[in-house]
Each structure stands twice: as C-alpha cells, then as structure tokens.
Design an enzyme around this catalytic site. Structure first.
Site, short mmCIF file in Angstrom:
data_model
loop_
_atom_site.label_atom_id
_atom_site.label_comp_id
_atom_site.label_asym_id
_atom_site.label_seq_id
_atom_site.Cartn_x
_atom_site.Cartn_y
_atom_site.Cartn_z
N ARG A 131 19.74 -16.98 1.38
CA ARG A 131 18.39 -17.52 1.25
C ARG A 131 18.00 -17.78 -0.19
NH1 ARG A 131 15.36 -13.52 5.61
NH2 ARG A 131 16.00 -14.63 7.49
N HIS B 147 10.33 -11.75 1.46
CA HIS B 147 10.73 -10.35 1.55
C HIS B 147 10.82 -9.77 0.14
CE1 HIS B 147 12.68 -7.15 4.05
NE2 HIS B 147 13.18 -6.79 2.88
N ASP C 104 0.81 -1.23 0.00
CA ASP C 104 0.00 0.00 0.00
C ASP C 104 0.84 1.27 0.00
OD1 ASP C 104 -1.81 -1.99 0.35
OD2 ASP C 104 -2.61 -1.30 2.25
#
Length: 585
Positions: free
Chosen positions: A413, A523, A354
């Site tokens: 990751r 993420h 948003d």
C-alpha cells in the site's frame, strides 16, 4: 325573522364545516427523500396538524450499525422537539444529514410550518452509575475489544465494554472485513497449495520492512487460522466459501472475505455474541484516564454523554483496544509532519489515539510512531476507502492522466500510494471490466458506493476504450496502447513492465469502468509496546500491572507498513489473547 335565523344557522354550520375540513387536511402522511452516505433515504412522516407525530424509514442503503442511533435517537429528538433543527449523531454525520433532509422534504411537501417545542431536560441522572465495578474493563468496541470481552467473560469474569461513540464497531465496522489466514478452508476448496504459516510470517515481516517484533509476528502467523475458525464456529461469522483476496505484498490468495464484503458482518455477529453473554456495552462513554493505585492500573475514569463523570473500577484488568490515531491530524503531524490536513482519512471519527495517550500518561513505552500508512484507492472527495475498487486484487489496473501504468497493482500500500502522489495531479484511475468484476463480485456487493461514485462523477462506465478515455480526458491513443500491452501480458502470463505477481487479466472486452482515486490515511503502525501476554510495557521494558492492549494502538506487529488483510487477523488474535490472559487472573 325566521329566514334571518335560518341564514345565520347555515353560516355557522358552513364555518364549522370549513374549519373541520381545514383541520382534517393537516392530519396527513407525506413521504420525503434525502441523500445519505450511501444513496437516498426515503421516509414517511405522519403529521397531526402542525406537529410531527411519527417518522418511518421506507428505504435506505446506510450501514445498519451506524444508522441505528439515527433512526432511533435522532428520530425521537425530531419528534419530541417538533423540529428538524437538531444535532447530527456523532460518527454518523452523512446518514444524519440525509435523514434530516428527508424529513425536511416531507415537511415542505406537507405545506406546513413546524413550531418547535421546548423539551424539558431530564432532571434524573444518566443511566450509568457514578461508580461501576467490574473484573475486566475493555475500552473500545471494535473487533479487538469484542474478542477480548468475549474471551474474558467466557473465562468467568465480570466484564464491561466502554465505547465513546454512539455505536459499536470502530474501524472494523467500516472496513472490508477481509482476514488473512494461511492454510484456510477456502484455499483448500479452491485448490490453492503451498501457503503456510512460514510463508505468511515472511510476507508480514517483509511487508513491514522487518521492523515488526519477530516473536509477536510469529504469534500472529501461528494463530491467524485459529482466530478465523473461532469467528466462523463460535461467533458464527459467515465467510464466502468460493472467493479469496490476495492483497498487495502477499505471496498467496489467503484473505477470507465476510458475506457482504464489509466488517458489518463481523461486528453484527460479535455484538450478538456479547449480548448473548450479557456483556454490558456503555456507548457515548469516553474513557479519559487510567486509574493507577500502588503501581497497578485499577480502573478507568470516563465521561458519559459528555455530561457526567463516571468511574469504572477493574478488579483484574483494563484492556485497551481503542485503535490508532488516523483521524487525529494534530497527533499525526506530531509524529510525522508529512501527514497533515492535506490528507483525508478512511478511519472513523473516533480514531484519535485516546488509548495511546492514556497509556503513555501512566508510563507506557511507544514504538514506530512515525509510520503512518495511506490506503492508495480512496474517494477524492470524502477520503473514504473504496471497497468497490477491490477489483484491483483480481486484475484491475492503475493508470495516470497520461493513460500509462506506473506501478504494480499488487504492490504494498505504501509503495502504491507514493507512486500515485508522484503522478500528474497526485491521483490515479483504476480500470476494470465486467470479466474482472465477475471475479471480484464487488459491484453487486457495493451497489450503494457504485451509485454514489457515478453520481459524483468519480466513476464512469463505457462500452469502449475510446469512450472511457473521453470520460476522464485521457488521450485515447495512449490508453489504448496501454490496454493493448495489458492484454498481451495477460495472454503470455508475463507482465514485462511491472511484473504483476498474480498475472494480469484481459481487458479486451467491455463494458469498462474507470474510477478516480487518491491515497487517504488508513492505518497508524505505531503504538504501545506489548509482550506475548498483551501486557503493556513501560519505558523500562517492564509490564505495567493490570494494563493490557490489542489491535492498532499497539506498535510491535506491523513494523513500517501493514499488509492488507492483516488488521482483522491482528485484532482478533491479540484481542483473544488479552481476554484469555485477563480471564486467568
């Protein structure tokens, strides 16, 4: 004649007595059980006749912050409507369903049929005024939002926090809460030497393929320890004093671990600090657009409880801390088609980008939007991050369906996730034993997740490698061969296959644990371009007056990939800078 009257009298008395007894039997208290997000929720329901009089939670393992509106607002709704046919609390779906199921169970055991009551809607306006005036308006109540609000308030400004979800916390709340801080006090206690701001800077830049803004990463590296001390000393967050994590891509064990091994410790303490400073937090208040007058951002338009348009004027600054867009599939695929609906997300339902969209609508510049990170070890059924599997940072290994290791367990990751997706079935198994669990202490810290994974047949415990292999249909000989090599490498200190940077740990003795996992969107590295004051820049590289941002919705810190433990350091450091900057206006 007298006998007839006496017989009639006895009949009346008998009927009255039976009616009274029948009515009295409906005034009862019955226990019920439902399955929540983290195990069983047990309630005690008091009935008066065919109506629910009250509900009391007897036992549960849900996240305290997320469960709060379930055990208060949802409870009140069920009692008022005398019905379990109610809507769940947004952001707390699993807990809501478990709570409702527990009440339904009690109703069934009570042997009654509820008759729903029509509740008259309140004719009065919601609590939030149509127009609200503040010096600083912070949008988002995760760690970054709280840090910004607290600093601005302590600088003497009138501050408010807007949160679109029913509860505070954002992704910070459901994270592990670990925070990288080079040269921290726990490193000194454990005798870990050599770590430095320079080393942390290099690790972070390299971890993001050198796409992070060097100036901004320097600020993060130089202030991470100070931010951790601020949390410890000013906010009273408790960190473990005898344990650290070394996340993938880091040269040292430097990640501080909050008590409880989750972000709940951080959010609970930050919320308490904000309350002590009388900072109002408007939950269920979704910011919809920024107000721009004469080239300056002067406030926020919002929607309260999805039924009232409200305005929050900001005399000095609006600070956006709304997080990334990991839960917005449409936005993910707009910038990177790879991350479509095939991928679940570890993020909260409110992580939908948003703030990025609102800022872009007033001319903000975006960067690194295509870089989206997955967390390699997540629940295959829910997409939730596995905190139990933090044993990976202390020696647990990853194997595929063939029983073979295929990647260094402390790699970045993104590297591990890509390696997992190339394996048969696109999943991995993580294996550890009690020795490793004794180091990580994750089983004790995450009992609810442990029980949930066992129940869902995603985790197995076995005394031998043969039993372990049988549980997940891996060839026992292949798995034993892998474990034999791991044990050998643990003794020599040299991992000849994947060069485990922290050194492997012996798996000679059981009992053993094996957990199935898949990568899940975790993420989003891209977002708004900000400067060292956290001012949001426009497409021409100029600061947009009155607009500031911090945290995951910014795109200049992490580059192409965020290293574990860097999110908390990022949001607290730049949240504080945003708050101090606004506080000095």
């Amino acid at each position: 004649m007298k006998k007839r009257w006496w017989g009639l009298l006895f009949t009346v008395i008998a009927i009255f007595t039976l009616t009274a007894c029948s009515s009295g039997s409906k005034n009862q208290t019955v226990e019920g059980t439902g399955s929540g997000k983290h195990g069983d929720i047990k309630v005690s329901v008091k009935f008066k006749g065919d109506k629910i009089d009250s509900i009391k939670v007897l036992s549960q393992n849900e996240n305290k912050v997320l469960a709060k509106p379930v055990y208060s607002q949802l409870k009140d709704t069920i009692v008022a409507k005398n019905s379990t046919d109610v809507d769940v609390v947004s952001g707390s779906t699993a807990t809501s369903k478990g709570y409702i199921a527990a009440v339904k169970d009690a109703v069934k055991k009570a042997g009654i049929s509820l008759k729903a009551v029509k509740v008259k809607s309140s004719s009065s306006d919601p609590k939030v005024a149509k127009v609200n005036n503040y010096d600083v308006v912070v949008v988002g109540s995760g760690g970054g939002g709280f840090a910004a609000a607290i600093e601005a308030k302590q600088a003497g400004k009138k501050v408010a926090i807007l949160e679109k979800m029913p509860t505070v916390g954002g992704n910070t709340l459901i994270s592990g809460g670990e925070m990288n801080a080079p040269g921290n006090w726990v490193q000194k206690k454990l005798g870990i030497k050599g770590d430095s701001v320079k080393s942390y800077y290099k690790d972070t830049m390299k971890g993001g393929d050198n796409l992070g803004d060097p100036k901004m990463v320097h600020i993060l590296a130089n202030n991470a320890l100070g931010s951790a001390k601020w949390l410890r000393d000013d906010v009273h967050v408790k960190f473990l004093d005898d344990q650290l994590f070394q996340f993938g891509g880091h040269s040292y064990k430097r990640a501080l671990i909050p008590v409880g091994h989750t972000g709940q410790e951080l959010i609970t303490k930050l919320d308490a600090k904000a309350n002590s400073l009388n900072i109002p937090i408007y939950v269920n208040t979704k910011a919809t657009s920024l107000i721009k007058k004469n080239g300056r951002i002067t406030g926020v338009k919002a929607r309260y409880e999805d039924k009232k348009n409200v305005t929050f004027n900001a005399k000095k600054a609006v600070i956006l801390t709304t997080g990334g867009f990991g839960s917005n599939v449409k936005m993910r695929t707009k910038y990177n088609k790879e991350y479509d609906k095939r991928y679940k997300s570890t993020d909260t339902a409110g992580t939908t980008g948003d703030g990025i969209v609102m800022a872009q609508n007033v001319g903000a510049k975006l960067t690194n939007m295509k870089y989206i990170q997955t967390y390699p070890i997540a629940n295959p059924k829910t997409g939730m991050i596995s905190l139990l599997a933090d044993t990976r940072f202390d020696g647990a290994i990853l194997v595929n369906q063939k029983g073979q290791r295929f990647v260094e367990e402390l790699e970045r990751r993104d590297v591990i996730s890509k390696a997992i997706l190339k394996q048969p079935g696109g999943y991995t198994y993580q294996i550890w034993n009690d020795k490793i669990d004794g180091i990580s202490k994750t089983k004790a810290a995450h009992k609810a997740e442990y029980n949930e994974l066992i129940k869902e047949h995603l985790l197995y415990k076995a005394d031998t490698i043969d039993e372990l292999a049988k549980d997940v249909d891996i060839d026992p000989a292949a798995l034993k061969a892998t474990i034999k090599k791991v044990n050998q490498y643990a003794k020599t200190g040299k991992d000849k296959d994947f060069h485990h940077r922290a050194g492997l740990v012996s798996l000679e003795k059981g009992p053993y644990y094996i957990e199935k996992a898949v990568p899940s969107v975790h993420h989003t590295m891209g977002g708004l371009v900000i400067n060292d004051k956290t001012e949001v820049l426009n497409t021409k590289g100029q600061a947009i007056p009155g607009l500031y941002a911090a945290g995951e919705l910014t795109g200049v810190i992490q580059g192409s990939n965020r290293l574990g433990g860097n999110a908390i350091a990022d949001i607290i450091t730049f949240g504080r800078i945003a708050g101090k900057t606004a506080g000095n206006l």
